[in-house]
Design an enzyme around this catalytic site. Structure first.
Site, short mmCIF file in Angstrom:
data_model
loop_
_atom_site.label_atom_id
_atom_site.label_comp_id
_atom_site.label_asym_id
_atom_site.label_seq_id
_atom_site.Cartn_x
_atom_site.Cartn_y
_atom_site.Cartn_z
N GLU A 197 72.35 -0.65 56.12
CA GLU A 197 73.06 -1.47 55.87
C GLU A 197 74.54 -1.67 55.96
O GLU A 197 75.57 -1.16 55.29
CB GLU A 197 73.12 -0.64 54.24
CG GLU A 197 71.63 -0.43 53.66
CD GLU A 197 71.59 0.12 52.13
OE1 GLU A 197 70.55 -0.82 51.72
OE2 GLU A 197 72.69 0.76 51.94
N PRO A 198 74.98 -1.80 57.25
CA PRO A 198 76.32 -2.43 57.94
C PRO A 198 77.30 -3.44 56.94
O PRO A 198 76.50 -4.43 56.47
CB PRO A 198 76.18 -2.33 59.10
CG PRO A 198 75.10 -3.20 59.40
CD PRO A 198 74.10 -2.93 58.31
N GLY A 199 78.41 -2.73 56.38
CA GLY A 199 79.15 -3.84 56.08
C GLY A 199 80.54 -4.07 56.69
O GLY A 199 80.73 -5.04 57.27
N ARG A 200 81.37 -2.99 57.05
CA ARG A 200 82.36 -3.05 57.50
C ARG A 200 82.38 -3.49 59.34
O ARG A 200 82.94 -4.39 59.84
CB ARG A 200 82.86 -1.97 57.67
CG ARG A 200 84.62 -1.66 58.07
CD ARG A 200 85.31 0.02 57.98
NE ARG A 200 84.99 0.71 57.24
CZ ARG A 200 84.97 1.24 55.82
NH1 ARG A 200 86.28 0.94 56.56
NH2 ARG A 200 84.12 2.08 54.79
N CYS A 257 106.27 -4.03 43.01
CA CYS A 257 107.02 -2.61 42.63
C CYS A 257 106.67 -1.48 42.80
O CYS A 257 106.34 -1.15 42.10
CB CYS A 257 107.82 -3.18 41.11
SG CYS A 257 108.43 -4.66 41.54
N GLU A 258 106.39 -0.81 44.10
CA GLU A 258 105.97 0.36 44.53
C GLU A 258 106.27 1.31 45.48
O GLU A 258 106.45 0.49 46.03
CB GLU A 258 104.21 0.59 43.90
CG GLU A 258 103.49 1.55 43.90
CD GLU A 258 102.63 2.64 43.43
OE1 GLU A 258 102.20 0.83 41.80
OE2 GLU A 258 102.09 2.14 43.56
N1 LLP Z 1 74.61 1.03 51.83
C1 LLP Z 1 75.61 1.75 50.49
C2 LLP Z 1 74.59 2.51 49.62
C3 LLP Z 1 77.39 1.89 50.47
O1 LLP Z 1 77.57 2.81 49.46
C4 LLP Z 1 77.77 1.65 51.22
C5 LLP Z 1 79.55 1.06 51.25
C6 LLP Z 1 77.66 0.83 52.12
C7 LLP Z 1 76.72 1.10 52.72
C8 LLP Z 1 77.97 -0.36 53.29
O2 LLP Z 1 79.36 0.78 54.02
P1 LLP Z 1 80.12 -0.11 55.23
O3 LLP Z 1 78.98 -0.21 56.21
O4 LLP Z 1 80.34 -0.93 54.99
O5 LLP Z 1 81.27 1.78 56.09
N2 LLP Z 1 86.06 0.93 49.72
C9 LLP Z 1 85.98 1.32 51.15
C10 LLP Z 1 84.56 2.09 51.79
C11 LLP Z 1 83.66 2.64 50.52
C12 LLP Z 1 82.09 2.22 50.89
C13 LLP Z 1 81.17 2.87 49.89
N3 LLP Z 1 79.99 2.35 49.63
C14 LLP Z 1 87.06 1.49 52.47
O6 LLP Z 1 87.99 -0.21 52.19
O7 LLP Z 1 86.64 2.46 53.07
#
Ligand code: LLP
Length: 463
Positions: free
Chosen positions: A320-323, A391-392
């Site tokens: 599950e890649p997002g970033r 403002c921080e």
């Molecule tokens: N799968 C699950 C179950 C997750 O909880 C997450 C991210 C992902 C996949 C995707 O992770 P990625 O490949 O995008 O790292 N807001 C934080 C990141 C929070 C991630 C939460 N879960 C940041 O800005 O670094």
């Protein structure tokens, strides 16, 4: 170094000493391809362009601050993940990193699946035409309404996160006269962030059911006993911005051990395992992320080896890649407003956005790069802190960077690698208007998420 659990994100603050910054780069006008989207380049007139459009034109047409997303880069990265994992595995893009209907359509066209973690993300995915069976639904506290919507839509899987949820989903599915495909999210006792991972007691978190003390085995027992559920696999997600595969290795080993225990107890070989997301990207030139094909090879080798040892059929793997898909594909464009030099210390450069469009620096001590993109400069480097207009005093966009010392109000700065967790975590703090996301491709730019307006703010405030 602090070893306390951190919910998400890089831990640079723990890794780097206070005030850390690299030496000034030899050429401040250079753009390191590691941190910039594929089509970003500096044209002969010194202006940076993306997708064939100069940032000065983009700023004029769409204003600043704004996120500019390189569509062909997004598609290429999505495709690279898809190709790397091949037909025996599934790639679920994690929508929490950034989700819009255009993105959903690109993912659909590139053959990816989608992980959503709220009713809002589900509705976005469905309304853009993502087939429900290609959607996975996550969350540690899904509401009854969200579960009902997901089951009704026919999502491909719901990832069960707790004992209560096993019963809730089973009950809702049964009352809707259906059997829901589910995975069980387990916490494997591994926490990984950036270059470190800790394989000790990181069950101390809100997500998932612990493998320890036989809890996961008990959850499997319950899930298998309920008519409303079809348990198809085990899910594990170990952290964020990870470069080191060692954490995945330990996680995979522990998940496979659970599969073997399930086979021994129930005579059932669960056909799927999901190893989550969390793969790192380059925010600065110091970061060295792995390519999708290396990650795919490493993960499938680990799983095959462990399954062979346990005499299990190798399950279908998903990730599950997002970033790692969206992060590098976008940059945020800002205009310089005020400049405050502090003799012998640093120069504060204020831009027209800030923590409302990028909370990651304030929240995680995340590191970013920054470049002057509206022109080149041969001036000496100066040490800067790029700050926002909120403002921080913690409203920092880039903590330490070098920019040319002739920087002036009206110059355009771009912060690369802001595709993930910037627009999706943006806020209206100080009643800031959240910036638009503009997709650029082949010489054309189009808004995919429009800028908020003062009317939008007032519409929510019912007076
Ligand atoms: N799968 C699950 C179950 C997750 O909880 C997450 C991210 C992902 C996949 C995707 O992770 P990625 O490949 O995008 O790292 N807001 C934080 C990141 C929070 C991630 C939460 N879960 C940041 O800005 O670094």
């Amino acid at each position: 170094m602090s070893r306390s659990a951190h919910p998400a994100g890089p831990r640079h603050a723990d890794v780097l000493t206070e005030g850390h910054y690299s030496a000034p780069p030899s050429d401040l006008n250079a753009l390191d391809p590691k941190v910039w989207a594929h089509t970003v380049t500096r044209t002969d007139d010194g202006v940076v362009s993306v997708g064939g459009v100069e940032v000065t034109t983009l700023a004029e047409e769409f204003g600043t601050p704004a996120y500019f997303l390189d569509e062909s880069d997004f598609r290429a990265r999505a495709r690279a993940w898809r190709t790397a994992f091949g037909h025996d595995a599934d790639v679920f893009y994690a929508g929490k990193a950034f989700l819009s209907r255009a993105v959903v359509r690109w993912l659909y066209e590139e053959g990816l699946n989608l992980d959503v973690c709220s009713g809002g993300e589900l509705v976005t995915a469905l309304s853009a035409g993502m087939p429900a069976d290609r959607i996975a639904f996550h969350g540690n506290n899904k509401s009854a309404e969200e579960i009902t919507a997901a089951v009704r839509a026919g999502v491909g899987r719901i990832v069960l996160d707790s004992f209560q949820e096993i019963v809730r989903v089973a009950h809702i599915a049964q009352s809707l006269g259906t059997r829901q495909r589910v995975q069980l999210r387990v916490t494997v006792g591994v926490e990984a962030h950036t270059h470190e991972f800790i394989a000790t007691a990181h069950e101390d978190q809100k997500f998932g059911i612990a493998l320890a003390d036989g809890q996961a085995a008990e959850a499997v027992r319950r899930a298998l006993s309920l008519d409303g559920l079809e348990l198809v696999g085990i899910h594990s997600h170990i952290g964020s911005q990870i470069f080191d595969m060692a954490g995945f290795e330990v996680a995979a080993r522990r998940v496979v051990a659970l599969l073997a225990a399930v086979r021994d107890e129930h005579g059932v070989e669960l056909p799927e395992i999901d190893l989550g997301g969390g793969l790192g990207i380059a925010y600065t030139s110091d970061d060295d992320p792995r390519e999708p094909h290396e990650i795919a090879k490493a993960l499938s080798e680990i799983v095959s080896r462990e399954c062979e040892a346990a005499k299990l059929r190798t399950p279908r793997i998903s990730v599950e890649p997002g970033r790692a898909i969206v992060g590098p594909t976008a940059f945020t464009l800002y205009e310089v407003g005020t400049i405050k030099p502090l003799e012998g210390l640093r120069t504060y450069v204020s831009v027209d956005g800030g923590m409302s469009d990028n909370i990651r620096t304030a929240l995680y001590d995340a590191e970013y790069s920054v470049a002057l993109v509206s022109r080149t400069s041969d001036a000496e480097p100066m040490l800067v802190r790029v700050v926002g207009k909120h403002c921080e005093s913690g409203d920092i966009v880039v903590k330490d960077a070098f920019l040319p010392s002739d920087l002036a109000p009206g110059d355009l700065l771009a912060v690369p690698a802001t595709g993930a967790y910037c627009r999706s975590m943006a806020s209206n703090y100080n009643h800031a208007l959240r910036p638009p996301v503009v997709a650029v491709n082949d010489g054309e730019a189009r808004v995919i998420v429009r800028r908020e307006t003062e009317d939008d703010l007032l519409r929510l405030d019912v007076g």
